[in-house]
Design an enzyme around this catalytic site. Structure first.
Site, PDB file in Angstrom:
ATOM      1  N   GLY A 159       0.828  -1.204   0.000  1.00 55.19           N
ATOM      2  CA  GLY A 159       0.000   0.000   0.000  1.00 55.19           C
ATOM      3  C   GLY A 159       0.862   1.253   0.000  1.00 55.19           C
ATOM      4  O   GLY A 159       2.042   1.220   0.366  1.00 55.19           O
ATOM      5  N   CYS A 160       0.254   2.364  -0.400  1.00 53.13           N
ATOM      6  CA  CYS A 160       1.036   3.595  -0.561  1.00 53.13           C
ATOM      7  C   CYS A 160       1.505   4.162   0.772  1.00 53.13           C
ATOM      8  O   CYS A 160       2.703   4.415   0.968  1.00 53.13           O
ATOM      9  CB  CYS A 160       0.243   4.632  -1.364  1.00 53.13           C
ATOM     10  SG  CYS A 160      -1.412   4.965  -0.740  1.00 53.13           S
ATOM     11  N   TYR A 161       0.584   4.356   1.725  1.00 53.76           N
ATOM     12  CA  TYR A 161       1.002   4.847   3.044  1.00 53.76           C
ATOM     13  C   TYR A 161       1.995   3.877   3.686  1.00 53.76           C
ATOM     14  O   TYR A 161       2.976   4.277   4.304  1.00 53.76           O
ATOM     15  CB  TYR A 161      -0.203   4.982   3.977  1.00 53.76           C
ATOM     16  CG  TYR A 161      -1.015   6.244   3.838  1.00 53.76           C
ATOM     17  CD1 TYR A 161      -0.437   7.495   4.018  1.00 53.76           C
ATOM     18  CD2 TYR A 161      -2.378   6.187   3.575  1.00 53.76           C
ATOM     19  CE1 TYR A 161      -1.203   8.656   3.922  1.00 53.76           C
ATOM     20  CE2 TYR A 161      -3.152   7.341   3.481  1.00 53.76           C
ATOM     21  CZ  TYR A 161      -2.553   8.576   3.652  1.00 53.76           C
ATOM     22  OH  TYR A 161      -3.305   9.717   3.569  1.00 53.76           O
ATOM     23  N   THR A 162       1.685   2.576   3.549  1.00 56.04           N
ATOM     24  CA  THR A 162       2.532   1.560   4.150  1.00 56.04           C
ATOM     25  C   THR A 162       3.965   1.664   3.648  1.00 56.04           C
ATOM     26  O   THR A 162       4.921   1.558   4.425  1.00 56.04           O
ATOM     27  CB  THR A 162       2.001   0.149   3.785  1.00 56.04           C
ATOM     28  OG1 THR A 162       0.594   0.173   3.862  1.00 56.04           O
ATOM     29  CG2 THR A 162       2.578  -0.884   4.688  1.00 56.04           C
ATOM     30  N   THR A 163       4.093   1.867   2.347  1.00 51.73           N
ATOM     31  CA  THR A 163       5.436   1.946   1.769  1.00 51.73           C
ATOM     32  C   THR A 163       6.215   3.094   2.392  1.00 51.73           C
ATOM     33  O   THR A 163       7.354   2.920   2.856  1.00 51.73           O
ATOM     34  CB  THR A 163       5.327   2.143   0.238  1.00 51.73           C
ATOM     35  OG1 THR A 163       4.659   1.007  -0.317  1.00 51.73           O
ATOM     36  CG2 THR A 163       6.694   2.293  -0.397  1.00 51.73           C
TER      37      THR A 163
END
Lengths: 389, 389, 389, 389
Positions: A159-163
């Site tokens: 996921g984007c935030y996760t990255t």
């Protein structure tokens, strides 16, 4: 690793007309070793690609969008799913059975248990067997595992935030000694509106989102919360494993896939400890692209920021897309526009004894399509940076 | 309190052409009980106001901007300083000596010691005597003190981030029982670009600030950090004083100015305790107006969010500009556009046992000109909301 | 004119939750002589107003939104329709029959013939009798007619582009002598996204409209084209009438409603001439509020810009909301933010012998709600500027 | 044409840190046949490139910025000037004398006479000899001339507005028969803020430019006006030449450089006619990149839009970066983001008998750096599209 350097791999994309699909097309057009064979779109099926994206230069613009289920399939090596959640979980098997590998942009293969899917995504996961075999592809943590994948594989693109959050915090987890209160981690996130995808919602209209800023899905409700926790705890496991095996670099251990075995056999003491549970608090920014995380961690008394910074900048020395700024310098989302970089800056507050780490990526590129191509490059034996800027 | 309901008070503005000066003019035009007599501007001295703000409707547009020092003065009741830091500190006395009250938008009379001015603002405070007599005018905390001011007075109008952060957190400080770890407070702030004022800087140009988001002045470096701490510790003192005097509402105690005496005489035990030191982490948002704070506080084991929310919404029941949203609802900066409201929303994460409180104001209105007029209204005996929306 | 200065008039609003309805509410809250009795909304029926607009301060926030047809009605003096096209045309009669006046924001009563409604709006006009009796309320052109209205009246509030374009060009039509090629008029328009209203459309999503600029409905297709032509030809008629009656100011003639009669009896020669047909070319700007028109007119050989400018600035000398800038100065949409002004600037190109006139308004205020309140003020005998900024 | 397909050409950039310099660097990094040897910047001299653009991936980021005059020079093949006006005019000769070709982004070599430089740019042109030898490089009009250049050459890269306006209008000039009133051309332009470059000006600050739209430099005052006229009149000359020589395609004639000779010998009748003088009216859009022109031309009675559209779309059939949309479709600036395309759409209004043509480019790419690389590719024998998207 099957090297295919001297021929192009053949690609299909399921859901090619969303924002991440469009970004992926833009990258693949510039990629010297892929050939796009097949594009599908439920909403635009039957149209020529050029009707939807009139700014395409390549010959691909004359491809007709099809329905995924009409795709016979065998002629491609890899299919990207750039679809909403709960689609790839059902359709990936169709391709794997034809010996076609899958890289999925959705959350369908990221988490570990059906319980998490029920709680955070509201659907029952129908392919737990596939889920077990899927590799979570955060390249900087799992590079060697990705390189070692056997085809047909399934990679869950993070996921984007996760990255952004995890790239900032993984080195914290691997740092030696007991320097942090790991349960004090608070991550403030902020994302441009493209992070919400192409759906029509009043809150995503120009008139509502423009000149506006707000928090949303706070207090653990955002779906990336369990994903962030999963990766950080895995990093902790790798770090602890390192203490056990006392050899090499922890990151290499976990990267090579040995960490779990080591832990399983020897790290019982750690296993019984409580896991990291971060506070993740996302916000919506009135702009199109770009994502930012600002993380706070309580340090313990003998923490030395200079030592930590030296360690940290060394940690990513071989990761060409991770740019650790000078101590005290802070990144800006604008730097990430249409590139695959993650910029990281940090500072330390001696008054509160807190470390603050800021990281930023382009949510559509490193946070989605760029990272997916990085995964593809590694899994197919290309140079990691091929086609990426 | 000298009521002047039946006549207009006369006003001068020093620094009338900055963004907060412009906002103040807009509010005062609509105010039925003021008359603008005098406007000064260093940079635009000699020009007619209308040349700078072509969109003024009032007759005031024909006022000629003067240099502050050419102002003879006696004919006005109140002067607003909407100037940068380190100007009012030197010029306020000129007006006070003429029996003219002062409301200062800058930080010159907000903090307590010369040391803080040297550390955070880089100048030596030349009027410590005035500083001691100035009242910090956060209306919702100091209402009764403001009403009780004798003329000529000097009010330090609070900082924009400080206003939003403290309005969110003051009720936390007054909450009974030992339910919070007060040293765990982490405040993420985000502000539109007008918060930086009218200065010409590359980072504030459209081309740099547009479609961009970044943290700045983190790790305790932002000047509003000591101001936030000052107010929260004062609130704690008021709360503790209440325990000592065991009567009335704590907020009333501190509002009436008795808190310090009570503390001085009886609250030695609390005085020796460490003070609150927040982490304040500001960010720049690509928009013009609006400011947001997201605060995290660790709660202790028997914290009950329903009880706290009931208390919290009751706390501000008489503060017409504070809008506490339903539990779980979150505010948006857009709601504050050109009004004097502060919207507050909160949620609780049972996994991390953290309370998250979000607050938003218009940095130019409630964060500057609106709050200043609210202060003026109280100090001159007008209805608190007069001229404000 | 029935003066009601000493009591408040009672108001209902049909369609109160759109952008122009919201703007109207904001203005009426500040208006000292109105009382809001009734609000309706199809989409939000049954909700308390405060649930939809959480930033309202007034007591009105507790009004419950109703369906228009449930409104018994007799208790109000005036109803505003802030509804989409083809609603007021059917519902206005219900109110007029109860002796309630109507100000309609839509196009339903602006044009003259059923043919125009079929061609530009795609519906058959079901109330041609009402249409004949409705007054098109462009205040600066029709002030005396508005003042002279008998209740119950129906006022068609002009379109946003029409208002800005016609305010710029009406003085051109009234200019004496044969100085312009009136069939050379080319109007470029540009509007912020709020001009499109609250509907959900992909092209109005933040992700599509942000950082984007485009023309739309060009080549005569925009619905404001016939409305612009209608008003300019009416102005020409007034101007010609003046030549015939050779007395007073042309603008007064047409304002007083006598122009048509004069023309009917004496101006046959002019009547047979071709009417003005402008080119109107609108564009969408990535911002919320504000509308701009840039008009080009070919002048004839003995045109003198200084003479024309003197005449032009005099033309609007009694119109407090029209701000004619110095010759060569150009307006900006930002100046109009939330106010009822129209700023006009012009320049002349001696190389091409073209006059260029730029005008700007806030599409939601002077282009909708502000102008409607200006109409209301005149029709009910209040000061024209009451409640407006 | 000296083909250098099999080796890289060596490049220097003067003024590498402005917005167009940055865009050029981004393109050249992806270009397979260039090597960047030298970068200069007056304002950032002595700094490593990476300090200014922290988001560079290439090895070039370690190049130290120098002052242009410290550059010995002989080792490069081509120098780009991405400097403000009135710099290349003085410094280009230094490089040409060393056998180094020059592509200049400024206006220094675009116009024809010293008088025009005095009138529009306010400086005396000190190198009229060079000016005479410089080639104005609008690729789609001058392709063959560019290919035929002998080294060292100097190419004047066209202005941004000029490029978009002229690409839209050149086919009008070449259209056969007397179908247009060529002196009726009115061009409305609109540009994102990056078009103004990196200078610090109040009107370009975020707080002023955001949520704002305005006209500027209207009535023939904008510097691109004479440049637009120059190219359109040249196109007319080419068109007329074609009538004279009655062979081939007009565009080929002018492209091959023969037009002027033909005209000189035979086209006296046309020469005596008045030249095209357009009205050019630019506006500022609150966005970063993208430029739009909307042109109006009066047609004559027997104009047929279908015929013209067939001709027009055929006109650009071999120009891969010109995208003529279907008749009635209109382009959007967003489509041009970071690419070298020009999108053109048109419509016809039968009521006013006007043709409206809309064109859009990315002002930093096709309007500056992209077009410059297109010029370089042609002049050095590379594929025209190399490195461009």
């Amino acid at each position: 690793m099957n090297s295919v350097h001297n021929k192009k791999i053949k690609i299909g994309i399921i859901g090619a007309t969303g924002y991440t699909g469009q970004e992926l097309l833009g990258i693949l057009f510039r990629h010297p070793s892929v050939e796009i064979i097949f594009l599908s779109s439920e909403s635009n099926s039957g149209q020529i690609l050029n009707q939807i994206f009139p700014n395409l230069n390549s010959n691909i613009k004359f491809i007709t969008l099809q329905e995924a289920k009409k795709f016979s399939g065998n002629e491609v090596d890899l299919v990207f799913f750039t679809t909403p959640n709960n689609i790839a979980v059902n359709e990936a098997k169709y391709f794997l059975d034809k010996n076609i590998s899958v890289i999925d942009f959705s959350a369908d293969f990221r988490l570990k248990t059906n319980e998490e899917y029920l709680k955070y995504y509201g659907f029952e996961h129908k392919n737990l067997e596939l889920l077990k075999n899927a590799l979570y592809g955060l390249v900087e943590l799992h590079r060697d595992k990705i390189k070692a994948l056997k085809k047909p594989f399934i990679i869950a693109n993070p996921g984007c935030y996760t990255t952004a959050a995890n790239l900032a915090l993984i080195p914290v987890c691997f740092y030696e000694g007991d320097k942090f209160n790991l349960n004090s981690i608070i991550i403030n996130g902020a994302s441009g509106v493209s992070g919400a995808g192409k759906k029509l919602e009043a809150s995503l209209s120009f008139n509502e989102a423009n000149e506006n800023f707000k928090a949303y899905n706070i207090a653990g409700k955002h779906r990336h919360t369990p994903e962030i926790n999963m990766v950080l705890n895995e990093a902790i496991a790798g770090s602890k494993a390192k203490d056990v095996i006392a050899s090499g670099e922890a990151k290499d251990v976990i990267a090579s896939g040995e960490a779990k075995d080591v832990i399983a056999s020897g790290e019982a003491a750690w296993q019984s400890k409580p896991r990291i549970k971060v506070s993740f608090t996302p916000h919506l920014i009135p702009m199109y692209r770009g994502l930012y995380t600002t993380s706070h961690i309580d340090t313990k008394n003998d923490f030395n920021i200079q030592d930590f910074y030296s360690y940290y900048s060394h940690f990513y020395k071989n990761d060409q897309f991770i740019k650790v700024l000078e101590l005290g310098s802070l990144p800006e989302t604008k730097w990430t526009n249409k590139n695959n970089n993650c910029f990281i800056g940090m500072d330390y507050d001696p008054e509160t004894k807190r470390l603050i780490i800021c990281s930023t990526i382009d949510n559509l590129n490193k946070g989605a399509a760029g990272q997916a191509v990085q995964n593809m490059n590694l899994a197919f034996g290309f140079a990691e940076e091929m086609g990426l800027v």
